[in-house]
Design an enzyme around this catalytic site. Structure first.
Site, PDB file in Angstrom:
ATOM      1  CD  GLU A 244      -1.077   0.799 -13.405  1.00 38.80           C
ATOM      2  OE1 GLU A 244      -0.495   0.221 -14.343  1.00 38.80           O
ATOM      3  OE2 GLU A 244      -0.910   0.535 -12.218  1.00 38.80           O
TER       4      GLU A 244
ATOM      5  CD  GLU B 132      -5.029   5.541 -10.800  1.00 42.03           C
ATOM      6  OE1 GLU B 132      -5.310   6.431  -9.964  1.00 42.03           O
ATOM      7  OE2 GLU B 132      -5.860   4.716 -11.200  1.00 42.03           O
TER       8      GLU B 132
ATOM      9  CG  ASN C 279       0.169  -6.089  -8.481  1.00 42.07           C
ATOM     10  OD1 ASN C 279      -1.026  -5.817  -8.511  1.00 42.07           O
ATOM     11  ND2 ASN C 279       1.076  -5.375  -9.091  1.00 42.07           N
TER      12      ASN C 279
ATOM     13  CB  CYS D 210       2.067  -2.767 -13.407  1.00 42.43           C
ATOM     14  SG  CYS D 210       1.786  -1.524 -12.153  1.00 42.43           S
TER      15      CYS D 210
HETATM   16  P1  NAD Z   1      -7.137  -9.552 -13.678  1.00 46.66           P
HETATM   17  O1  NAD Z   1      -7.164  -8.423 -14.636  1.00 46.66           O
HETATM   18  O2  NAD Z   1      -7.907 -10.768 -14.024  1.00 46.66           O
HETATM   19  O3  NAD Z   1      -7.684  -9.074 -12.248  1.00 46.66           O
HETATM   20  C1  NAD Z   1      -7.607  -7.745 -11.760  1.00 46.66           C
HETATM   21  C2  NAD Z   1      -8.937  -7.363 -11.097  1.00 46.66           C
HETATM   22  O4  NAD Z   1      -9.973  -7.394 -12.079  1.00 46.66           O
HETATM   23  C3  NAD Z   1      -9.388  -8.340 -10.008  1.00 46.66           C
HETATM   24  O5  NAD Z   1     -10.077  -7.627  -9.004  1.00 46.66           O
HETATM   25  C4  NAD Z   1     -10.353  -9.241 -10.746  1.00 46.66           C
HETATM   26  O6  NAD Z   1     -11.278  -9.895  -9.915  1.00 46.66           O
HETATM   27  C5  NAD Z   1     -11.026  -8.261 -11.666  1.00 46.66           C
HETATM   28  N1  NAD Z   1     -11.618  -8.861 -12.860  1.00 46.66           N
HETATM   29  C6  NAD Z   1     -11.217  -9.975 -13.518  1.00 46.66           C
HETATM   30  N2  NAD Z   1     -12.017 -10.219 -14.571  1.00 46.66           N
HETATM   31  C7  NAD Z   1     -12.945  -9.237 -14.595  1.00 46.66           C
HETATM   32  C8  NAD Z   1     -14.037  -8.934 -15.438  1.00 46.66           C
HETATM   33  N3  NAD Z   1     -14.342  -9.704 -16.475  1.00 46.66           N
HETATM   34  N4  NAD Z   1     -14.781  -7.827 -15.169  1.00 46.66           N
HETATM   35  C9  NAD Z   1     -14.476  -7.036 -14.123  1.00 46.66           C
HETATM   36  N5  NAD Z   1     -13.463  -7.289 -13.283  1.00 46.66           N
HETATM   37  C10 NAD Z   1     -12.690  -8.356 -13.510  1.00 46.66           C
HETATM   38  O7  NAD Z   1      -5.660  -9.894 -13.408  1.00 46.66           O
HETATM   39  P2  NAD Z   1      -5.119 -11.286 -12.816  1.00 46.66           P
HETATM   40  O8  NAD Z   1      -5.732 -12.469 -13.488  1.00 46.66           O
HETATM   41  O9  NAD Z   1      -5.277 -11.209 -11.376  1.00 46.66           O
HETATM   42  O10 NAD Z   1      -3.616 -11.223 -13.285  1.00 46.66           O
HETATM   43  C11 NAD Z   1      -3.297 -11.634 -14.610  1.00 46.66           C
HETATM   44  C12 NAD Z   1      -2.123 -10.861 -15.144  1.00 46.66           C
HETATM   45  O11 NAD Z   1      -2.386  -9.450 -15.083  1.00 46.66           O
HETATM   46  C13 NAD Z   1      -0.846 -11.021 -14.380  1.00 46.66           C
HETATM   47  O12 NAD Z   1      -0.172 -12.149 -14.752  1.00 46.66           O
HETATM   48  C14 NAD Z   1      -0.103  -9.765 -14.714  1.00 46.66           C
HETATM   49  O13 NAD Z   1       0.571  -9.907 -15.927  1.00 46.66           O
HETATM   50  C15 NAD Z   1      -1.189  -8.760 -14.888  1.00 46.66           C
HETATM   51  N6  NAD Z   1      -1.361  -7.894 -13.720  1.00 46.66           N
HETATM   52  C16 NAD Z   1      -1.011  -6.612 -13.845  1.00 46.66           C
HETATM   53  C17 NAD Z   1      -1.159  -5.770 -12.760  1.00 46.66           C
HETATM   54  C18 NAD Z   1      -0.800  -4.336 -12.825  1.00 46.66           C
HETATM   55  O14 NAD Z   1      -0.594  -3.720 -11.795  1.00 46.66           O
HETATM   56  N7  NAD Z   1      -0.755  -3.731 -13.976  1.00 46.66           N
HETATM   57  C19 NAD Z   1      -1.640  -6.259 -11.561  1.00 46.66           C
HETATM   58  C20 NAD Z   1      -2.005  -7.598 -11.467  1.00 46.66           C
HETATM   59  C21 NAD Z   1      -1.871  -8.400 -12.569  1.00 46.66           C
END
Ligand code: NAD
Length: 472
Positions: free
Chosen positions: A247, A452, A149, A281
């Protein structure tokens, strides 16, 4: 076709798998650059480079590390257009949003470069027989795993304090938005950051994120993203007994009392929809309004968000999965009998229909148990609820599993502060109070833990050592 490789040990490195992942411009759905599909062997290479480089970096005087961080900030500023363009290609963000994100990315390095020279351990007075003091010591190699994001921004938020206190970093950006973090690493190297201190391994969470978190030489994890992934990484960290900053998401309230400056409160509520199309977020997406002005505020906020233009004031959902998730929320809301005051759909025609754009949306008077009122939507969607008095406002504000941020608007400043102190959230803005790099940021409850930003982040990436010398 442009391809982005890993950045390891101060140079580009092709993925061991030889494979690349596609990206998409979410504003048009046109195919974009490909990024390296990393794997555990790329992670091993990056962690080895980081482990080799870190001890020397940690022993440099703070002033020297500070000077390098300043030069990284200079490089980010000098390449702002290039970084913004890479970010735009895979996020579809609008220019004002991109500018703001790149500027604050540089500012993180500037801020921690400054703090680093002024802030270290302390001496502890144990009487005249001892000389006792603390030192902030780095963990060694830190894994930084970031989402799609605010790609560059969230990377810099963690990288700057982690590097400042003498760690080396292996960063794993989202597979959808890796290009800006990869360019940052190149710029940092060119700016004088020794090879191996900032490595970026691109790829999916499973193929790169998991082996990175589990790598025995990684001594700390900083994660920004979903609750589900946060839980998995916390389990790995628990098993390895290493600290992890989580976070995660939010469902943050904005509480508006009838005596508030409604013009400002309405503008701020609409701003939460426009800013990065709600993919923030800390977005304040639960609008709690004192009953006597609820309908008026709903009408004004709805009018205001309806005027927002896709591609001008806000961008698309960054990923197709996110686009479908938001539309799924709308379908569920309809099945529950909820009717939006405005929005509640994608665009059916015009340029916005080509991309993953979602109409700015307000659902008014949503019951507190509705899925839309409880789950993080992560899109341009507000839900509103009326409240009768301060006690009910507080109860509604805290009626969430999350606790990342909150906002309160009231003409009675003491009441605003009273609520701020009783809302379970890591950051509360009263009457539009500023929240910046200087202000610590992080979650209560399921929004995660660790902080952070601010001086606090420096402590997150350092471990305190006490040294005590007997003087006789
Ligand atoms: P995600 O948690 O899957 O991805 C975030 C990061 O983690 C990415 O770099 C991803 O490749 C990595 N990741 C994913 N699975 C992992 C694993 N098993 N082990 C290690 N790393 C891993 O998030 P998403 O699927 O991209 O988004 C899903 C939801 O998360 C969104 O709909 C939103 O609600 C939320 N989100 C929150 C934030 C925030 O800033 N808090 C940011 C993005 C998404």
């Amino acid at each position: 076709m442009t391809r982005h490789d890993h950045w390891i040990g101060g140079k580009t490195v092709r993925p061991a798998s030889g494979a690349y992942l596609p990206t998409v411009d979410p504003a048009t759905r046109a195919p974009g650059a490909e990024v390296a599909a990393g794997s555990a062997s790329d992670v091993d290479l990056a962690v080895a480079a980081a482990s080799a480089a870190q001890p020397r970096w940690a022993r440099l005087p703070a002033a020297e590390r500070s000077a390098v961080l300043h030069r990284i900030a200079d490089a980010v500023e000098a390449h702002a257009d290039e970084l913004a363009e890479l970010e735009r290609e895979c996020t579809g963000k609008v220019p004002a949003q991109l500018r703001m994100e790149v500027e604050s990315s540089a500012a993180y390095f500037r801020y921690y470069a400054g703090i680093l020279r002024a802030h270290s351990g302390r001496t502890i007075d144990l009487g005249d027989g001892n000389h006792t003091y603390t030192r902030l010591e780095p963990y060694g190699v830190v894994a930084v795993i970031t989402p799609w994001n605010l790609p560059l921004n969230q990377a810099c938020r963690a990288l700057a304090p982690a590097l400042a206190v003498g760690n080396a970093v292996v960063a794993k950006p989202s597979e959808f938005t890796s290009a800006s973090t990869l360019l940052l690493a190149r710029l940092a190297t060119e700016a004088g950051l020794p090879d191996g201190l900032l490595n970026v391994v691109a790829g999916t969470g499973r193929a790169v994120g998991t082996p990175l978190a589990a790598h025995p030489a990684v001594r700390r994890i900083a994660f920004t993203g979903s609750v589900a992934t946060g839980r998995q990484l916390a389990a790995i960290a628990a098993d390895r007994l290493i600290p992890v900053t989580l976070e995660l998401g939010g469902k943050s309230p904005v509480v508006v009392f009838a005596d508030a400056e409604l013009d400002r409160a309405v503008a701020a509520a609409a701003g939460a929809v426009a800013a990065n199309a709600g993919q923030v977020c800390s977005a304040t997406t639960r609008l709690l309004v004192e009953a006597s002005v609820h309908d008026e505020v709903v009408e004004r906020v709805s009018e205001s968000v309806t005027r927002l233009e896709p591609g001008v004031h806000f961008g698309p959902m960054v990923t197709e999965a996110q686009y479908r998730k938001v539309l799924g929320h709308f379908a569920d809301a309809a099945a529950e009998g909820l009717v939006p005051a405005t929005g509640g759909a994608a665009y059916e025609d015009g340029p916005a229909a080509r991309g993953f754009y979602v109409r700015p949306t307000v659902y008014a008077g949503v019951p507190r148990w509705a899925r839309l009122a409880r789950e993080e939507v992560f899109g341009p969607v507000l839900v509103t609820m009326p409240f009768a008095d301060e006690d009910q406002a507080l109860a509604l504000a805290n009626d969430t599993d999350y606790g990342l941020a909150a906002a309160v608007w009231s003409g009675d400043v003491a009441r605003g502060l009273r609520l701020a102190e009783r809302i379970d959230a890591g950051q509360v803005a009263v009457n539009g109070g500023a929240l910046t790099i200087e202000t610590p940021f992080g979650g209560f409850k399921q929004s995660g833990h660790g902080r952070e930003k601010g001086i606090e982040a420096l402590h997150e990436y350092a471990q305190t050592k006490t040294v005590s010398l007997a003087l006789r």
